[in-house]
Design an enzyme around this catalytic site. Sequence first.
Site, mmCIF file in Angstrom:
data_model
loop_
_atom_site.group_PDB
_atom_site.id
_atom_site.type_symbol
_atom_site.label_atom_id
_atom_site.label_comp_id
_atom_site.label_asym_id
_atom_site.label_seq_id
_atom_site.Cartn_x
_atom_site.Cartn_y
_atom_site.Cartn_z
ATOM 1 N N ARG A 272 0.837 -1.203 0.000
ATOM 2 C CA ARG A 272 0.000 0.000 0.000
ATOM 3 C C ARG A 272 0.873 1.256 0.000
ATOM 4 O O ARG A 272 0.555 2.243 -0.659
ATOM 5 C CB ARG A 272 -0.924 -0.023 1.226
ATOM 6 N N ARG B 30 2.308 1.856 14.277
ATOM 7 C CA ARG B 30 0.840 1.794 14.222
ATOM 8 C C ARG B 30 0.336 0.431 14.688
ATOM 9 O O ARG B 30 -0.706 0.336 15.332
ATOM 10 C CB ARG B 30 0.359 2.104 12.801
HETATM 11 P P1 AMP Z 1 -6.744 4.890 9.152
HETATM 12 O O1 AMP Z 1 -6.887 5.300 7.730
HETATM 13 O O2 AMP Z 1 -8.042 4.414 9.760
HETATM 14 O O3 AMP Z 1 -5.626 3.894 9.373
HETATM 15 O O4 AMP Z 1 -6.367 6.208 9.986
HETATM 16 C C1 AMP Z 1 -5.201 6.942 9.680
HETATM 17 C C2 AMP Z 1 -4.780 7.742 10.911
HETATM 18 O O5 AMP Z 1 -5.838 8.650 11.284
HETATM 19 C C3 AMP Z 1 -4.505 6.918 12.159
HETATM 20 O O6 AMP Z 1 -3.220 6.351 12.181
HETATM 21 C C4 AMP Z 1 -4.694 7.988 13.238
HETATM 22 O O7 AMP Z 1 -3.588 8.872 13.297
HETATM 23 C C5 AMP Z 1 -5.886 8.782 12.701
HETATM 24 N N1 AMP Z 1 -7.149 8.209 13.179
HETATM 25 C C6 AMP Z 1 -8.149 7.659 12.434
HETATM 26 N N2 AMP Z 1 -9.159 7.245 13.207
HETATM 27 C C7 AMP Z 1 -8.809 7.527 14.484
HETATM 28 C C8 AMP Z 1 -9.416 7.310 15.749
HETATM 29 N N3 AMP Z 1 -10.629 6.698 15.866
HETATM 30 N N4 AMP Z 1 -8.767 7.726 16.857
HETATM 31 C C9 AMP Z 1 -7.568 8.345 16.756
HETATM 32 N N5 AMP Z 1 -6.923 8.555 15.617
HETATM 33 C C10 AMP Z 1 -7.525 8.152 14.465
#
Ligand code: AMP
Length: 199
Positions: A127, A144
């Site tokens: 990705r 992460r």
């Molecule tokens: P994702 O695309 O869902 O992997 O989200 C990308 C990034 O957005 C994450 O690594 C966090 O930095 C932030 N993020 C998304 N959703 C959340 C959440 N529910 N709580 C905190 N940070 C979030």
Amino acid sequence: MRLVVLGPPGAGKGTQAVRIAEQFACADVATGDIFRANVAEGTELGRAAQEYMDRGDLVPDEVVIAMVMERLAERDCDSGFVLDGFPRTVAQAEALDRRLAELGSPLEAALSFDVTEEELLRRLAGRAAAQHRADDVEQTIRHRLEVFAIKTRPLIDYYRHRRLLSMVDGVGQVEEVTIRVLSGLPTPGGRDPALALAV
Ligand code: AMP
């Protein structure tokens, strides 16, 4: 349908969330996508979130919770929602439960996507190359995954105790995984999950 999808980065939950939302004709709410759009537009929310995202850390609960509560109040969520990437902490899950209890429309299911760490690292490296996501470089990916293990994995027990949890084997073709998911949920219109997909 009111559903949350849980899983480590790279588990395929975003892809499946879109497909589930289509099946149930409900809103697909992906917090990572909302943050990325805000970063791209240079909004205040985007500026507040960006440094956390770039490091692979979670954006603070109060910021995320306020954003999601606002999003759930939009009209398209009246017919239900699939929440992708929220909640990621117990505090977020509790805030969601409180809001849905106030609305008298509790959560109906929590899906947890299960994928081995080796497969996750393989997918995330792919990705990173394809999408140039700043948070998909290897060191950040590992961080992460750790953040998921520490902050988000406890939600599996949280939803298991509430009898909402379905574990889904996330390895396989996208269609296969979707059929597994749908077979664990009440199918829209009571159709066979494999047939429902073809519609
Ligand atoms: P994702 O695309 O869902 O992997 O989200 C990308 C990034 O957005 C994450 O690594 C966090 O930095 C932030 N993020 C998304 N959703 C959340 C959440 N529910 N709580 C905190 N940070 C979030």
